[in-house]
Design an enzyme around this catalytic site. Structure first.
Site, PDB file in Angstrom:
ATOM      1  N   GLU A 102      -4.996  -8.497  -1.267  1.00 22.13           N
ATOM      2  CA  GLU A 102      -5.996  -8.157  -0.536  1.00 22.13           C
ATOM      3  C   GLU A 102      -7.623  -7.663  -0.024  1.00 22.13           C
ATOM      4  OE1 GLU A 102      -4.498  -5.061   3.302  1.00 22.13           O
ATOM      5  OE2 GLU A 102      -2.449  -5.518   2.824  1.00 22.13           O
ATOM      6  N   GLU A 113       0.972  -1.071  -0.338  1.00 17.82           N
ATOM      7  CA  GLU A 113       0.086   0.193  -0.055  1.00 17.82           C
ATOM      8  C   GLU A 113       0.947   1.052   0.424  1.00 17.82           C
ATOM      9  OE1 GLU A 113      -4.116  -1.910   1.581  1.00 17.82           O
ATOM     10  OE2 GLU A 113      -3.285  -0.510   3.121  1.00 17.82           O
TER      11      GLU A 113
HETATM   12  C1  BGP Z   1      -4.109  -2.711   4.577  1.00 15.94           C
HETATM   13  C2  BGP Z   1      -3.345  -3.389   5.353  1.00 15.94           C
HETATM   14  C3  BGP Z   1      -3.377  -4.649   6.023  1.00 15.94           C
HETATM   15  C4  BGP Z   1      -4.167  -4.992   6.845  1.00 15.94           C
HETATM   16  C5  BGP Z   1      -5.755  -4.389   6.338  1.00 15.94           C
HETATM   17  C6  BGP Z   1      -6.911  -4.486   7.001  1.00 15.94           C
HETATM   18  O1  BGP Z   1      -4.004  -1.559   4.974  1.00 15.94           O
HETATM   19  O2  BGP Z   1      -1.920  -3.620   4.372  1.00 15.94           O
HETATM   20  O3  BGP Z   1      -2.182  -4.217   6.938  1.00 15.94           O
HETATM   21  O4  BGP Z   1      -4.532  -4.488   7.604  1.00 15.94           O
HETATM   22  O5  BGP Z   1      -5.463  -2.844   5.648  1.00 15.94           O
HETATM   23  O6  BGP Z   1      -7.334  -3.655   7.978  1.00 15.94           O
HETATM   24  P1  BGP Z   1      -5.853  -3.154   9.385  1.00 15.94           P
HETATM   25  O7  BGP Z   1      -5.865  -4.493  10.086  1.00 15.94           O
HETATM   26  O8  BGP Z   1      -6.330  -1.931  10.098  1.00 15.94           O
HETATM   27  O9  BGP Z   1      -8.179  -4.181   9.621  1.00 15.94           O
END
Ligand code: BGP
Length: 473
Positions: free
Chosen positions: A371, A179
């Site tokens: 993701e 990201e």
């Molecule tokens: C993205 C990241 C991840 C992951 C995901 C979910 O931004 O790449 O590392 O964690 O989001 O977000 P969160 O963990 O804040 O729910």
């Protein structure tokens, strides 16, 4: 029709959110280790509160996380049982170089990932490796100021060289930065930036971004030199931006937000700073300093494929008075046509199809969804079993939308890794109770629990999805 025969189904995680074991194997301290859970987290991850050591008054969820460091064999066996073709994971930089600027790597750290890759291959799982997933050695932050310093490019490339060479037989798919656009929203996580009083934050962020963009291009070059089979992707937090209404002012704001987001991938994929970025960054006096060779570097080594995370679409209004919705560290106006998760994130499967189309139209390169998933508070029964129909529902609708994008719109998609195959620590909030996995981990918000792994209902569902190559959802 539908997904290709070799479509890569799997799951995605990040070292700091699952490994733990932060002082084992000679590992050094990383930025993500010192991000506490609780009230100070936001100030730390945005670079507004400098806390480069752990103290006794905060809880640090990455310290143990879900103990993947000791339990990876069991976890990968479960991924194998679901039929994974790919496992997206990241390298903790400080396991390989505890400070970040050493010449010689730490053998124990290298061996750990080699064991992880071997375990994956045992089940026919191909690793997809993120070189830096919100990961920067604390030493490099203290000594060099993180990615604001050009020297980071060399340290990062040295890490890349070691990884590409050592893991040549195990890994052919790499992502340079997780990201990358998150540098604008969580600069301490994205680039190890802590701001000084009075500093022009925007200027520093774009300078650091430029260094990451150059590093990403040079890593792509290096990956191809070490092994011509290597494929390198960029990775950004995607999600279509909708204008709040058809008022031209709303449409214009939405376009600006889109451009801010796409800027990074425009550079990584097309190989040059887009004209809108040149004009606006110059006007604001934040255009980064460049070395004479940078333009050529960016132009000569674009990425092979585009990867991204999709959790939700965003809705943008010109007026700042609209009610706000949460989202993946981004805020946006509340879209009245959507439902929301327990954490206030919009749920928009059609938005996923729209996003896939937009990205493909823009870049015309193979894409990889790395993701997508639903963070929810699961309630296990007496045996620890979770009946997570809400998660199945979320994933079913999103995979259906993705299938339509492939089958009916013709986007070129290499694979899909859901976030995350096993419960782990939330990046945004540091919570354990915000769970994403197909596998429940007995670890509670206060750190208690046996760390036992228990399959959820979604485990069996996803197993079937993979078995039928996404035909039966
Ligand atoms: C993205 C990241 C991840 C992951 C995901 C979910 O931004 O790449 O590392 O964690 O989001 O977000 P969160 O963990 O804040 O729910």
């Amino acid at each position: 029709m539908g997904f290709s025969k070799d479509f890569l189904w799997g799951g995605a995680s990040a070292a700091n959110q699952c490994e733990g074991g932060i002082d084992e194997g000679g590992r050094g301290l990383a930025n993500v280790d010192v991000c506490p859970a609780g009230a100070d987290r936001n100030a730390v991850i945005t670079g507004h509160k400098k806390m480069l050591r752990m103290d006794g008054s905060h809880r640090y969820p990455a310290a143990e996380a879900v103990d993947f460091y000791h339990r990876f064999r069991e976890d990968i066996r479960l991924f194998g049982e679901m039929g994974f073709k790919v496992y997206r994971m990241s390298i903790a930089w400080t396991r390989i170089f505890p400070h970040g600027d050493e010449e010689e790597p730490e053998e124990e750290g290298l061996r750990f990932y080699e064991d992880v890759f071997k375990e994956c291959r045992k089940y026919g799982i191909q690793p997809l490796v993120t070189i830096s997933h919100f990961d920067c050695p604390v030493y490099l932050i203290e000594r060099y100021g993180g990615w604001r310093n050009r020297k980071m490019v060399d340290f990062y490339l040295h890490l890349c060289r070691i990884l590409f060479t050592r893991y040549k037989d195990y890994v052919t798919h790499w992502l340079t930065f997780n990201e990358i656009n998150m540098i604008l929203h969580a600069p301490f996580m994205g680039a190890g930036l802590c701001f000084e009083e009075g500093e022009d934050e925007e200027k520093t962020k774009y300078q650091a971004a430029h260094h990451e963009l150059v590093a990403s291009a040079l890593a792509t070059k290096l990956a191809h030199e070490v092994n011509p089979e290597n494929k390198v992707g960029c990775m950004f937090a995607a999600g279509s931006v909708y204008p709040y209404s058809c008022r031209p002012e709303d449409v214009w704001e939405a376009l600006l937000t889109d451009q801010e987001n796409y800027f990074f991938v425009d550079v990584q994929s097309r190989g040059y700073y887009p004209s809108y970025a040149v004009k606006r960054l110059e006007k604001r006096g934040v255009f980064p300093q460049m070395q004479p060779e940078d333009k050529d570097i960016l132009r000569q080594y674009p990425v092979d494929f585009i990867s991204f995370s999709y959790y939700n679409s965003r809705c943008i209004a010109a007026s700042k008075e609209q009610e706000k919705a949460e989202g993946n560290l981004f805020q946006s106006a509340k879209n009245p046509y959507l439902k929301f998760s327990g954490w206030g994130w919009p749920i928009d499967p059609l938005g996923f199809r729209i996003t896939l189309n937009e990205i493909y139209d823009r870049y015309q390169k193979p894409m990889f969804v790395v993701e997508n998933g639903l963070g929810a508070a699961d309630c296990p029964d007496g045996e620890g079993y979770v009946e997570d129909d809400y998660r199945i529902e979320y994933l079913r609708e999103h995979i259906r939308a993705m299938r339509a994008a492939v089958e009916e719109d013709g986007v070129d998609l290499m694979g899909y890794t859901s976030w995350a195959p096993i419960d782990l620590i939330s990046a945004g909030t540091g919570e354990m109770k915000k769970r994403y996995g197909f596998v429940y981990v007995d670890k509670q918000e206060d750190g208690s629990g046996t760390l036992e792994r228990i399959k959820k209902k979604s485990f069996y569902w996803y197993q079937h999805v993979i078995k039928t190559n996404g035909e039966e959802l």
